[in-house]
Design a protein around this motif. Structure first.
Motif, short mmCIF file in Angstrom:
data_model
loop_
_atom_site.label_atom_id
_atom_site.label_comp_id
_atom_site.label_asym_id
_atom_site.label_seq_id
_atom_site.Cartn_x
_atom_site.Cartn_y
_atom_site.Cartn_z
N MET A 1 0.51 -1.46 -0.20
CA MET A 1 -0.03 0.11 -0.04
C MET A 1 0.61 1.27 0.33
N ASN A 2 0.58 2.53 -0.72
CA ASN A 2 1.56 3.68 -0.93
C ASN A 2 0.94 4.01 0.30
N GLU A 3 1.56 4.32 1.61
CA GLU A 3 1.46 5.64 1.75
C GLU A 3 1.50 7.14 1.73
N ASP A 4 0.93 7.56 2.92
CA ASP A 4 0.92 9.57 2.21
C ASP A 4 1.37 9.91 3.07
N ASN A 5 2.63 9.85 3.52
CA ASN A 5 3.49 10.54 4.93
C ASN A 5 2.73 12.43 4.76
N SER A 6 2.66 12.93 3.21
CA SER A 6 2.72 14.45 3.11
C SER A 6 1.28 14.97 4.07
N ARG A 7 0.07 14.11 4.35
CA ARG A 7 -0.75 14.64 4.86
C ARG A 7 -0.70 15.70 6.28
N GLU A 8 -1.42 16.28 6.32
CA GLU A 8 -1.44 16.51 7.91
C GLU A 8 -3.42 17.27 7.76
N TRP A 9 -3.36 17.51 9.09
CA TRP A 9 -5.22 17.98 9.36
C TRP A 9 -3.78 19.35 10.88
N ARG A 10 -4.98 19.39 10.45
CA ARG A 10 -5.48 21.40 11.99
C ARG A 10 -7.02 20.74 11.36
N LEU A 11 -6.94 20.52 13.50
CA LEU A 11 -8.03 20.42 13.87
C LEU A 11 -8.55 21.42 14.59
N ASN A 12 -9.56 22.65 13.90
CA ASN A 12 -10.46 23.65 14.64
C ASN A 12 -11.75 23.30 15.23
N THR A 13 -11.52 23.75 16.25
CA THR A 13 -12.94 23.39 17.22
C THR A 13 -13.57 25.01 18.23
N VAL A 14 -14.29 25.14 18.33
CA VAL A 14 -14.72 26.52 19.18
C VAL A 14 -15.27 25.45 20.75
N LEU A 15 -14.76 26.10 22.02
CA LEU A 15 -15.34 26.15 23.50
C LEU A 15 -16.67 26.70 24.20
N PRO A 16 -17.48 26.96 23.29
CA PRO A 16 -18.23 27.85 24.42
C PRO A 16 -18.51 27.55 26.08
N VAL A 17 -18.66 29.13 26.76
CA VAL A 17 -18.04 28.95 28.16
C VAL A 17 -19.73 29.48 28.23
N SER A 18 -19.85 28.48 29.11
CA SER A 18 -21.60 29.88 29.38
C SER A 18 -21.78 29.25 31.26
N TYR A 19 -22.18 30.78 32.07
CA TYR A 19 -22.17 30.63 33.27
C TYR A 19 -23.16 30.78 34.03
N TYR A 20 -23.72 30.78 35.09
CA TYR A 20 -24.63 31.70 35.70
C TYR A 20 -23.71 32.19 36.94
N VAL A 21 -24.01 33.64 37.38
CA VAL A 21 -23.86 34.10 38.62
C VAL A 21 -25.12 34.51 38.51
N LYS A 22 -25.64 34.50 39.83
CA LYS A 22 -26.42 35.41 40.27
C LYS A 22 -26.97 35.75 42.19
N ASN A 23 -27.71 36.32 42.04
CA ASN A 23 -28.27 36.89 43.76
C ASN A 23 -28.78 35.81 44.30
N SER A 24 -28.64 35.62 45.08
CA SER A 24 -29.76 33.81 45.91
C SER A 24 -29.28 34.22 47.33
N ALA A 25 -30.40 35.28 47.80
CA ALA A 25 -30.49 35.70 49.40
C ALA A 25 -30.61 34.48 50.02
N ASN A 26 -30.15 34.18 51.14
CA ASN A 26 -30.39 32.82 52.41
C ASN A 26 -30.48 31.61 51.10
N ILE A 27 -29.26 31.09 50.06
CA ILE A 27 -29.41 29.61 49.58
C ILE A 27 -29.71 28.65 50.23
N PHE A 28 -29.53 28.49 51.56
CA PHE A 28 -29.75 27.39 52.10
C PHE A 28 -30.86 27.20 52.51
N GLY A 29 -31.44 28.32 52.93
CA GLY A 29 -32.79 28.95 53.55
C GLY A 29 -34.13 27.40 52.43
#
Ligand code: NAD
Length: 385
Positions: A1-29
């Motif tokens: 089999m003829n291997e093509d060693n010249s190939r290369e890859w670039r993986l591009n992806t995004v990492l969305p970040v979403s988090y929640y910050v909330k005032n919450s009086a008496n959180i363990f009430g």
């Protein structure tokens, strides 16, 4: 089999970040459902609660009552989460506890309850375990409320260096409940105000004016009986979120929120082990850096001397230090700056206020200027009443 060693890859992806910050009086009430907004609920559901030792003595009973009411099985891990124990041993101990609890990967968010030290350690453990499990922050210090909870960063100290190991790994939610401040020692209230002062001086004049007029009341009432308390907390959190939103991964190493963190890390860490100087909390060290950086601005003809005086007065009103042997030692300050330059990839990127509430970045500070600023800071300290 003829291997093509010249190939290369670039993986591009995004990492969305979403988090929640909330005032919450008496959180363990018992009627407050916020903490159960993530993960499984009801019979058969479980939570691992990781809590600071001192906080557990004050609040664990209430937390357990809460979990029992909602039929949640729980296991509690108590950490003596001090700055000197913010290390790899504590991290490994916690990871073993998580392993023996057999944490499910997605639907059993760890509940982290404590100050900035605890939140940083739990965040890192959550990031490492199974390459990332969710956690919820319940900050119990003022500094935790306005900064560490929003910060999205995790860390431990390593080789005597602050936060040398860590990651960007935000909680899925952070709940801000200022009722925890009632039991906080005054020095920790001041320490939290140190981070608020940082934000005010570098980018929020209105916040600074509130501190100037009401800092003492905020401090003495522990933010519990002052009409400006919520505004101060909200402005600080919002200011932080605005900065992070644009630059969470710190691709841009010119960061306003680094104000107060250019010279302070080495003095802070070293003060913990040097019996000859007063020990510094994080917020105290940040405040000294805020003053020092403001003095640099004054020397450069930007910030007025009245500006420096006002900052020092606010610090004093809320019980924060305005001088320290390490901030009079130009060699330590230079050493600290050199370490910061590595952290900022070869640049100084020092935020300094032009006037209170607006800033610029400096990249050409010299040793001689550091020496002059250290002397000048001492002179301001001596002259301001
Ligand atoms: N991740 C981030 O973005 C970020 C941001 C700022 C600071 N930090 C980190 O936060 C740490 C400082 O955090 P901190 O100032 O909260 O200090 P801390 O976590 O050491 O807590 C201070 C003290 O208060 C006690 N305590 C906590 N809550 C209490 C309560 N409600 N009542 C009584 N006592 C209570 C603790 O036991 C401790 O003794 C530093 O290590 C810093 O690096 C992280």
């Amino acid at each position: 089999m003829n291997e093509d060693n010249s190939r290369e890859w670039r993986l591009n992806t995004v990492l969305p970040v979403s988090y929640y910050v909330k005032n919450s009086a008496n959180i363990f009430g018992l009627e407050n459902p916020d903490i159960l907004g993530f993960g499984t609920e009801g019979p058969g559901s479980r939570r691992l609660v990781v809590i600071d030792l001192k906080v557990s003595e004050l609040y664990l009973k209430q937390i357990i009552e809460y979990l029992i009411k909602y039929k949640i099985d729980y296991h509690v891990v108590i950490l003596d989460a001090t700055e000197t124990k913010k290390n790899i041993d504590t991290l490994l101990y916690l990871l073993k506890e998580i392993e023996s609890f057999g944490l499910s990967r997605k639907n059993e968010p760890i509940l982290a309850v404590g100050g900035g030290v605890l939140l940083d350690i739990v965040g890192l453990a959550a990031n490492l375990y199974r390459r990332g499990v969710p956690y919820i922050c319940v900050p119990t210090t003022l500094l935790g409320l306005v900064d560490a909870s929003v910060g999205a960063k995790t860390s431990i100290n390593f080789e005597n260096r602050r936060n040398r190991l860590g990651s960007y790994y935000p909680p899925i939610a952070a709940y801000i409940d200022k009722s925890f401040l009632e039991t906080l020692e005054p020095i920790e209230i001041s320490s939290g105000i140190g981070e608020i002062l940082k934000m005010a001086v570098v980018k929020d004049l209105a916040l600074f004016e509130i501190l100037k007029s009401h800092g003492r009341t905020l401090y003495e009432s522990k933010f519990l009986d002052c009409e400006y308390a919520d505004e101060v907390i909200n402005r600080s959190v919002k200011g932080m979120i605005d900065e992070l939103q644009e630059n969470l991964w710190e691709k841009n190493l010119k960061r306003l929120v680094d104000f107060g963190h250019s010279f302070s890390p080495i003095p802070e860490m070293r003060s913990l082990v040097d019996d000859n100087v007063p020990t510094l909390t994080h917020g105290q060290a940040v405040t000294l850096d805020v003053i020092f950086s403001s003095v640099i601005s004054f020397i450069r003809g930007k910030l007025s001397s009245q500006g420096v005086v006002d900052i020092i007065k606010v610090a004093r009103e809320v019980g924060l230090p305005t001088h320290h042997p390490y901030f009079a030692d130009s060699n330590i300050l230079m050493e600290a700056l050199n370490d910061t330059i590595k952290h900022r990839n070869g640049d100084q990127n020092l935020p300094i206020p032009i006037e209170i509430g607006t800033s610029l970045f400096v990249n050409d500070l010299t040793y001689d200027e550091i020496k002059e600023a250290a002397q000048s800071m001492q002179a301001f300290h001596d002259e301001v009443n």
